[in-house]
Design an enzyme around this catalytic site. Structure first.
Site, PDB file in Angstrom:
ATOM      1  NE  ARG A 189       0.223   1.443   3.438  1.00  0.00           N
ATOM      2  CZ  ARG A 189       1.143   2.340   3.721  1.00  0.00           C
ATOM      3  NH1 ARG A 189       2.412   1.994   3.769  1.00  0.00           N
ATOM      4  NH2 ARG A 189       0.835   3.590   3.931  1.00  0.00           N
ATOM      5  N   GLY A 190       0.271   2.386  -0.229  1.00  0.00           N
ATOM      6  CA  GLY A 190       1.046   3.591  -0.461  1.00  0.00           C
ATOM      7  C   GLY A 190       1.193   3.779  -1.960  1.00  0.00           C
ATOM      8  CB  ALA A 191       0.218   6.568  -4.210  1.00  0.00           C
ATOM      9  NE  ARG A 202      -6.689   0.479  -2.667  1.00  0.00           N
ATOM     10  CZ  ARG A 202      -5.938   0.782  -1.593  1.00  0.00           C
ATOM     11  NH1 ARG A 202      -4.860   0.055  -1.310  1.00  0.00           N
ATOM     12  NH2 ARG A 202      -6.260   1.804  -0.822  1.00  0.00           N
ATOM     13  CD  GLN A 208      -3.187   2.622   6.865  1.00  0.00           C
ATOM     14  OE1 GLN A 208      -3.806   3.091   7.820  1.00  0.00           O
ATOM     15  NE2 GLN A 208      -3.741   2.493   5.671  1.00  0.00           N
ATOM     16  CG  ASP A 213      -2.937   7.466  -1.742  1.00  0.00           C
ATOM     17  OD1 ASP A 213      -2.697   6.277  -2.017  1.00  0.00           O
ATOM     18  OD2 ASP A 213      -2.786   7.940  -0.601  1.00  0.00           O
ATOM     19  CG  ASN A 234      -2.627  11.457   2.435  1.00  0.00           C
ATOM     20  OD1 ASN A 234      -1.978  10.630   1.793  1.00  0.00           O
ATOM     21  ND2 ASN A 234      -2.402  11.705   3.700  1.00  0.00           N
ATOM     22  CE  LYS A 235      -5.093   5.367   4.039  1.00  0.00           C
ATOM     23  NZ  LYS A 235      -5.825   4.321   3.293  1.00  0.00           N
TER      24      LYS A 235
END
Length: 351
Positions: free
Chosen positions: A55-57, A98, A202, A243, A253-254
């Site tokens: 995970r993480g762009a 995604r 996270q 992202d 973002n998150k």
């Protein structure tokens, strides 16, 4: 390229190519266990992206690039000179994994551009060279943007970060945590306050693990505790990753990032977004056009296999939110820094 694969992953090992296989550090089980999962098939890489093994762009983009290598190898084995037609289903599968992280689509587009130039012979080596280049370039970009972001911090000060935008979320070194690493090395950061970042935690699991691994002082806090910390003073910056960044500087973002930016503005605290230019999507005018992924509500209704909410309770589980450019003091990329972003400034950055 021959890589000596470590026994267990370190923060810089989100994705490792070793002897014809892709290894992904399983980020769902960190920090309790640090383990690699091996992949030989592109569809399984897509499942890993969807299931948040990786995970993480930026890390998703790197994993997708290696997934295209696996897809090309399988397509050539199945169809030889017809491999370009045979690879399409795997490329579509990877792209569907995604919806929000634009680096995924950026990496697949770049690999497609290479595919268009190749002939009917085995594409594996050329695809691998390109995937390794994407990986290496992301790591180098993170180091560059880390140094540029650190230059903005007067320090010494404390900072707040949200989610995990570190080495584990990228090709290595990190975006938001790349800035933290560079600034800490320069004596500009005293302590990092890491939001726990529900519901996947996270911040608790990954950011705290990364910073402790590097010996950087970190204090974990509940997401809802950020405002009270800001009110006490001593916090100079909020530093987050992204992202997807729209052409006008709006930032996805998150989930929880938007609220953090509102609180930072109220308390007079600077808000920095650190991301490589592969995260910038100049094809969308504003954050209103960014697709926001919603995941299974069960991620909120339960925790660690234990039901928390009453039976029949509804839940909404958006994974990201959009922070308006008006709340962003700086977007930091490997190409340079955009202060108080606007469409014109973003166009100048992206050339």
């Amino acid at each position: 390229m021959k890589t000596t694969i470590p026994t267990v992953p370190t923060p810089d090992d989100a994705a490792v190519w070793h002897e014809g296989r892709l290894y992904l550090a399983d980020q769902r089980i960190l920090p309790e266990r640090a383990e690699f999962i091996a992949y030989d098939v592109a569809a399984d890489v897509a499942d890993a992206i969807r299931a948040m093994v990786v995970r993480g762009a930026p890390a998703i983009g790197v994993a997708a690039a290696y997934g295209v290598v696996l897809a090309g190898r399988s397509a050539y084995a199945a169809a030889t000179e017809g491999w370009k037609a045979a690879i399409e289903s795997d490329l579509e599968c990877l792209a569907a994994s995604r919806p929000t992280a634009v680096n995924l689509f950026w990496a697949i587009r770049r690999m497609r551009s290479l595919i268009d130039t190749l002939d009917a012979t085995d594409p594996t080596d050329r695809l691998l060279q390109e995937a390794i280049a994407i990986h290496d370039e992301d790591r180098a970009a993170n180091r560059r943007l880390g140094d540029l972001g650190a230059e903005l911090i007067a320090g010494p000060t404390n900072v707040i970060t949200h989610c995990n935008a570190g080495a584990a979320a990228t090709g290595g070194y990190g975006t938001a945590l790349g800035v933290v690493r560079s600034a800490y090395a320069a004596g500009k950061i005293v302590r990092v306050y890491a939001d726990e970042t529900r519901p996947w935690m996270q911040g608790s699991r990954l950011t705290a693990w990364e910073l402790m691994h590097d010996g950087i002082p970190v204090t974990l806090q509940a997401d809802g505790a950020a405002a009270s910390l800001m009110a006490t003073g001593g916090v100079g910056w909020v530093i987050v990753g992204s992202d997807r960044i729209a052409a006008n500087g709006d930032v996805a973002n998150k989930i929880g990032t938007y609220g953090l930016a509102v609180m930072a503005k109220y308390h007079g605290i600077k808000f920095m977004v650190a991301a490589p230019t592969s995260t910038v999507d100049m094809e969308i005018a504003s954050g209103a056009e960014i697709p926001i992924e919603e995941r299974d509500p069960e991620e909120l209704l339960s925790c660690g296999g234990r039901r928390l909410a009453p039976a029949g309770c509804d839940a909404r589980n958006p994974v990201f939110d959009v922070t308006p450019a008006s709340l962003v003091d700086a977007i930091v990329t490997e190409r340079g820094v955009v202060l108080n972003p606007t469409t014109e400034k973003m166009r100048a950055l992206m050339g």
